[in-house]
Design an enzyme around this catalytic site. Structure first.
Site, PDB file in Angstrom:
ATOM      1  N   CYS A   1      72.072  69.990 -45.436  1.00  0.00           N
ATOM      2  CA  CYS A   1      71.481  71.697 -45.674  1.00  0.00           C
ATOM      3  C   CYS A   1      73.534  72.149 -45.837  1.00  0.00           C
ATOM      4  O   CYS A   1      73.473  73.304 -46.309  1.00  0.00           O
ATOM      5  CB  CYS A   1      71.573  72.304 -44.111  1.00  0.00           C
ATOM      6  SG  CYS A   1      69.225  71.648 -43.625  1.00  0.00           S
TER       7      CYS A   1
ATOM      8  N   HIS B   1      64.431  77.514 -47.021  1.00  0.00           N
ATOM      9  CA  HIS B   1      65.363  76.715 -47.014  1.00  0.00           C
ATOM     10  C   HIS B   1      65.117  75.843 -47.603  1.00  0.00           C
ATOM     11  O   HIS B   1      64.683  74.403 -47.842  1.00  0.00           O
ATOM     12  CB  HIS B   1      65.544  77.014 -45.740  1.00  0.00           C
ATOM     13  CG  HIS B   1      67.073  75.460 -45.435  1.00  0.00           C
ATOM     14  ND1 HIS B   1      67.781  75.576 -45.447  1.00  0.00           N
ATOM     15  CD2 HIS B   1      66.715  74.917 -44.405  1.00  0.00           C
ATOM     16  CE1 HIS B   1      68.500  74.597 -45.028  1.00  0.00           C
ATOM     17  NE2 HIS B   1      68.260  73.880 -44.485  1.00  0.00           N
TER      18      HIS B   1
ATOM     19  N   CYS C   1      73.637  74.719 -40.542  1.00  0.00           N
ATOM     20  CA  CYS C   1      74.211  73.614 -39.285  1.00  0.00           C
ATOM     21  C   CYS C   1      73.553  72.535 -39.866  1.00  0.00           C
ATOM     22  O   CYS C   1      72.342  73.436 -41.232  1.00  0.00           O
ATOM     23  CB  CYS C   1      73.291  73.622 -37.918  1.00  0.00           C
ATOM     24  SG  CYS C   1      71.790  74.227 -38.297  1.00  0.00           S
TER      25      CYS C   1
HETATM   26  C1  LIG Z   1      68.293  69.708 -42.625  1.00  0.00           C
HETATM   27  C2  LIG Z   1      69.533  70.054 -42.443  1.00  0.00           C
HETATM   28  O1  LIG Z   1      70.604  69.670 -42.818  1.00  0.00           O
HETATM   29  C3  LIG Z   1      69.685  71.147 -41.228  1.00  0.00           C
HETATM   30  C4  LIG Z   1      68.287  72.568 -40.918  1.00  0.00           C
HETATM   31  O2  LIG Z   1      67.975  73.296 -41.771  1.00  0.00           O
HETATM   32  S1  LIG Z   1      67.106  72.132 -39.746  1.00  0.00           S
HETATM   33  C5  LIG Z   1      65.798  72.584 -41.095  1.00  0.00           C
HETATM   34  C6  LIG Z   1      64.682  71.742 -41.972  1.00  0.00           C
HETATM   35  N1  LIG Z   1      63.608  72.347 -41.751  1.00  0.00           N
HETATM   36  C7  LIG Z   1      62.753  71.894 -41.487  1.00  0.00           C
HETATM   37  O3  LIG Z   1      62.611  70.855 -40.458  1.00  0.00           O
HETATM   38  C8  LIG Z   1      60.921  72.593 -41.906  1.00  0.00           C
HETATM   39  C9  LIG Z   1      60.442  72.735 -40.735  1.00  0.00           C
HETATM   40  N2  LIG Z   1      59.438  73.816 -40.395  1.00  0.00           N
HETATM   41  C10 LIG Z   1      57.522  72.740 -41.082  1.00  0.00           C
HETATM   42  O4  LIG Z   1      57.925  71.469 -41.159  1.00  0.00           O
HETATM   43  C11 LIG Z   1      57.068  73.019 -41.334  1.00  0.00           C
HETATM   44  O5  LIG Z   1      57.075  74.752 -42.193  1.00  0.00           O
HETATM   45  C12 LIG Z   1      56.255  73.989 -40.091  1.00  0.00           C
HETATM   46  C13 LIG Z   1      55.936  72.292 -39.268  1.00  0.00           C
HETATM   47  C14 LIG Z   1      57.097  74.353 -38.960  1.00  0.00           C
HETATM   48  C15 LIG Z   1      54.825  74.291 -39.971  1.00  0.00           C
HETATM   49  O6  LIG Z   1      53.574  74.051 -41.454  1.00  0.00           O
HETATM   50  P1  LIG Z   1      52.620  74.010 -41.922  1.00  0.00           P
HETATM   51  O7  LIG Z   1      51.802  74.185 -40.461  1.00  0.00           O
HETATM   52  O8  LIG Z   1      52.086  74.079 -42.525  1.00  0.00           O
HETATM   53  O9  LIG Z   1      52.996  76.360 -41.996  1.00  0.00           O
HETATM   54  P2  LIG Z   1      52.133  76.740 -42.624  1.00  0.00           P
HETATM   55  O10 LIG Z   1      50.724  76.726 -42.961  1.00  0.00           O
HETATM   56  O11 LIG Z   1      52.786  77.835 -44.289  1.00  0.00           O
HETATM   57  O12 LIG Z   1      52.138  77.659 -41.731  1.00  0.00           O
HETATM   58  C16 LIG Z   1      50.850  77.858 -40.014  1.00  0.00           C
HETATM   59  C17 LIG Z   1      50.207  79.057 -39.473  1.00  0.00           C
HETATM   60  O13 LIG Z   1      51.210  80.395 -39.929  1.00  0.00           O
HETATM   61  C18 LIG Z   1      51.386  81.570 -40.056  1.00  0.00           C
HETATM   62  N3  LIG Z   1      52.539  81.713 -40.303  1.00  0.00           N
HETATM   63  C19 LIG Z   1      54.009  81.328 -40.889  1.00  0.00           C
HETATM   64  N4  LIG Z   1      55.053  81.929 -41.146  1.00  0.00           N
HETATM   65  C20 LIG Z   1      54.003  83.095 -40.031  1.00  0.00           C
HETATM   66  C21 LIG Z   1      55.025  84.402 -40.340  1.00  0.00           C
HETATM   67  N5  LIG Z   1      56.096  85.044 -40.617  1.00  0.00           N
HETATM   68  N6  LIG Z   1      54.254  85.795 -39.592  1.00  0.00           N
HETATM   69  C22 LIG Z   1      52.510  85.388 -39.793  1.00  0.00           C
HETATM   70  N7  LIG Z   1      51.875  83.951 -39.419  1.00  0.00           N
HETATM   71  C23 LIG Z   1      53.072  83.186 -40.478  1.00  0.00           C
HETATM   72  C24 LIG Z   1      51.131  80.891 -41.509  1.00  0.00           C
HETATM   73  O14 LIG Z   1      49.951  82.305 -41.797  1.00  0.00           O
HETATM   74  C25 LIG Z   1      49.896  79.490 -40.848  1.00  0.00           C
HETATM   75  O15 LIG Z   1      48.367  80.242 -40.387  1.00  0.00           O
HETATM   76  P3  LIG Z   1      46.950  79.682 -40.485  1.00  0.00           P
HETATM   77  O16 LIG Z   1      47.044  78.619 -39.894  1.00  0.00           O
HETATM   78  O17 LIG Z   1      45.747  81.107 -40.106  1.00  0.00           O
HETATM   79  O18 LIG Z   1      46.757  79.706 -42.360  1.00  0.00           O
END
Ligand SMILES: CC(=O)CC(=O)SCCNC(=O)CCNC(=O)[C@H](O)C(C)(C)COP(=O)(O)OP(=O)(O)OC[C@H]1O[C@@H](n2cnc3c(N)ncnc32)[C@H](O)[C@@H]1OP(=O)(O)O
Length: 424
Positions: free
Chosen positions: A91, A378, A408
């Site tokens: 990242c 992201h 990070c």
């Molecule tokens: C990589 C690097 O070098 C360093 C870094 O940056 S580390 C970071 C790397 N990034 C990651 O690891 C990504 C991590 N994220 C994930 O794996 C996935 O997004 C997650 C597992 C967190 C969620 O996945 P998901 O379940 O498919 O999400 P999604 O369906 O959009 O949301 C789940 C629920 O939350 C709700 N929701 C999400 N955000 C919301 C918000 N801001 N407000 C209200 N509701 C929200 C959605 O509407 C959904 O609701 P329903 O089930 O009723 O439909």
């Protein structure tokens, strides 16, 4: 060697970020990076220009994209004699690309260049099952048809199951979210604090779009004109209803979503910018990278910026409070909060950083004032370019001051930088 020169950030461009399997599901990394670069080319009238270098990268990349950046440049309106190459620092890629270009400009090796990044969470490079791959390599080496036919009985139905890339650390097998959950628990980061940060991110990014801040930073693409993940109506109350997905406190709302997108930033020496009549938004002044031993040690995977920033501050002769903007990449809300807590913690600062007094607290009203990755999304390598362009424009608007950038990254890495206002 010549004295280092000042390096100006001229401006940035990105496409709106899209959720995984959203409108960019069929766009490749090359498509998205082309769109980001061509938008920058159009904005700064760079068509037909030979730049010193274009440096960019992607975290998730097909093997066919061996030099994705060069291939992309060849398909843009830039002069094809512009050198271009890939880098990868998870990242931190986009910011590291900007640091590389900035350092070459500072040393007088190039006059101007573009740093960028792109990532797709939709167009995943599926890899052949290892046993199938080995069989195909053997098949390829076979000298006769009979030798090839003799290999066929070795083929098993299971060989057709591909290896799908996981968002996980190879050395631990744990996902970024699982690692971040350990850090959140170790630093006792509360659910409500995480949700508060996430709600602020959405509200601030929405306000930034509404006031036109992103008009010259984001170019519409494939039907999107704003980041698809942005939910202006996000409130702490709504976020509090979501189920934890990592540990006890981390949800889809206070974690970044899997995202597609690309960004690019134009950097130039003062002389080049003046010659082209391009105003400088801000100057790159310092940078620092760090790494933590998350495999054998007790460090959190994403805690490297907690080490990079104090080292950078010491070299720059600044304190943590000497900033007007703090752009801290929101990989997870808990990660931002753990980093801030570490800098306030006397024991961490003494034992890990060797400081007699903690770095202290920051003014939270200066943190991610236009939202960050929780709201924008992201696309890993594209986040650095988004943040550099945002910070530079914030400084230009303010007309003075300094911005701290902290990102990070997977692999226990952290990439950080300081931008200074260009106003005299
Ligand atoms: C990589 C690097 O070098 C360093 C870094 O940056 S580390 C970071 C790397 N990034 C990651 O690891 C990504 C991590 N994220 C994930 O794996 C996935 O997004 C997650 C597992 C967190 C969620 O996945 P998901 O379940 O498919 O999400 P999604 O369906 O959009 O949301 C789940 C629920 O939350 C709700 N929701 C999400 N955000 C919301 C918000 N801001 N407000 C209200 N509701 C929200 C959605 O509407 C959904 O609701 P329903 O089930 O009723 O439909």
């Amino acid at each position: 060697m010549a004295e280092p020169r000042r390096v100006g950030v001229i401006g940035g461009n990105r496409i709106p970020f899209a959720r995984q399997f959203g409108p960019y599901a069929r766009a490749s990394n090359q498509d998205m990076l082309t769109a980001a670069l061509d938008g920058l080319v159009a904005r700064y009238d760079l068509a037909g220009q030979v730049l010193g270098e274009v440096v960019a990268g992607a975290v998730i990349k097909h093997s066919r994209d061996f030099n994705l950046t060069r291939e992309t440049v060849l398909g843009t309106a830039l002069d094809p004699r512009t050198p271009a190459y890939d880098i990868q620092q998870a990242c931190g890629t986009g910011l590291e690309a900007a640091i590389l270009v900035a350092n070459k400009i500072a040393l007088g090796q190039i006059e101007w260049g573009i740093a960028g990044g792109v990532d797709t969470a939709s167009d995943a490079p599926l890899v052949l099952n290892e046993k199938f791959r080995q069989l195909l390599l053997t098949f390829n080496r076979a000298k006769s048809t009979s030798q090839r036919l003799a290999l066929l009985p070795r083929l098993r139905p299971g060989f057709l199951v591909p290896e799908i890339p996981r968002n996980a650390e190879p050395r631990t097998g744990m996902s970024m979210g699982e690692h971040a959950a350990l850090t959140a628990a170790a630093w006792e980061i509360s659910r409500s604090d995480q949700d508060e940060l996430a709600a602020a991110s959405h509200q601030r990014l929405a306000a930034a779009y509404d006031r036109g801040f992103l008009d010259d930073l984001v170019t519409p693409y494939l039907g999107l004109s704003r980041d698809q993940n942005l939910r202006p109506g996000s409130t702490v109350e709504k976020l509090a209803t979501l189920k934890p997905v990592f540990g006890d406190t981390m949800t889809a709302g206070n974690s970044t979503p899997l995202t597609d997108g690309a960004s690019a930033v134009l950097l130039a020496s003062e002389e080049k910018a003046a010659a082209l009549g391009l105003p400088v938004l801000a100057y790159f002044s310092h940078c620092e990278t760090a790494a933590v031993d998350f495999v054998h040690g007790d460090e959190g995977l994403l805690m490297a910026p907690a080490y990079a920033v104090p080292r950078m501050l010491a070299r720059a002769g600044l304190t943590l409070q000497d900033f007007d903007f703090y752009e801290v990449h929101e990989a997870f809300a808990s990660q931002v909060l753990a980093t801030l807590k570490a800098w306030e913690d006397p024991a961490f600062c003494k034992e890990k950083l060797g400081l007699d007094t903690p770095l202290g607290a920051i003014d939270r009203s200066k943190l991610n004032v236009n939202g960050s990755s929780l709201a924008a999304g992201h696309p890993f390598a594209a986040t650095g370019g988004r943040i550099v362009a945002t910070a530079a424009k914030l400084l230009a608007e303010r007309g003075s001051g300094r911005a701290l950038i902290s990102i990070c990254a997977a692999g226990g890495l952290g990439v950080t930088a300081i931008l200074e206002s260009a106003a005299r």
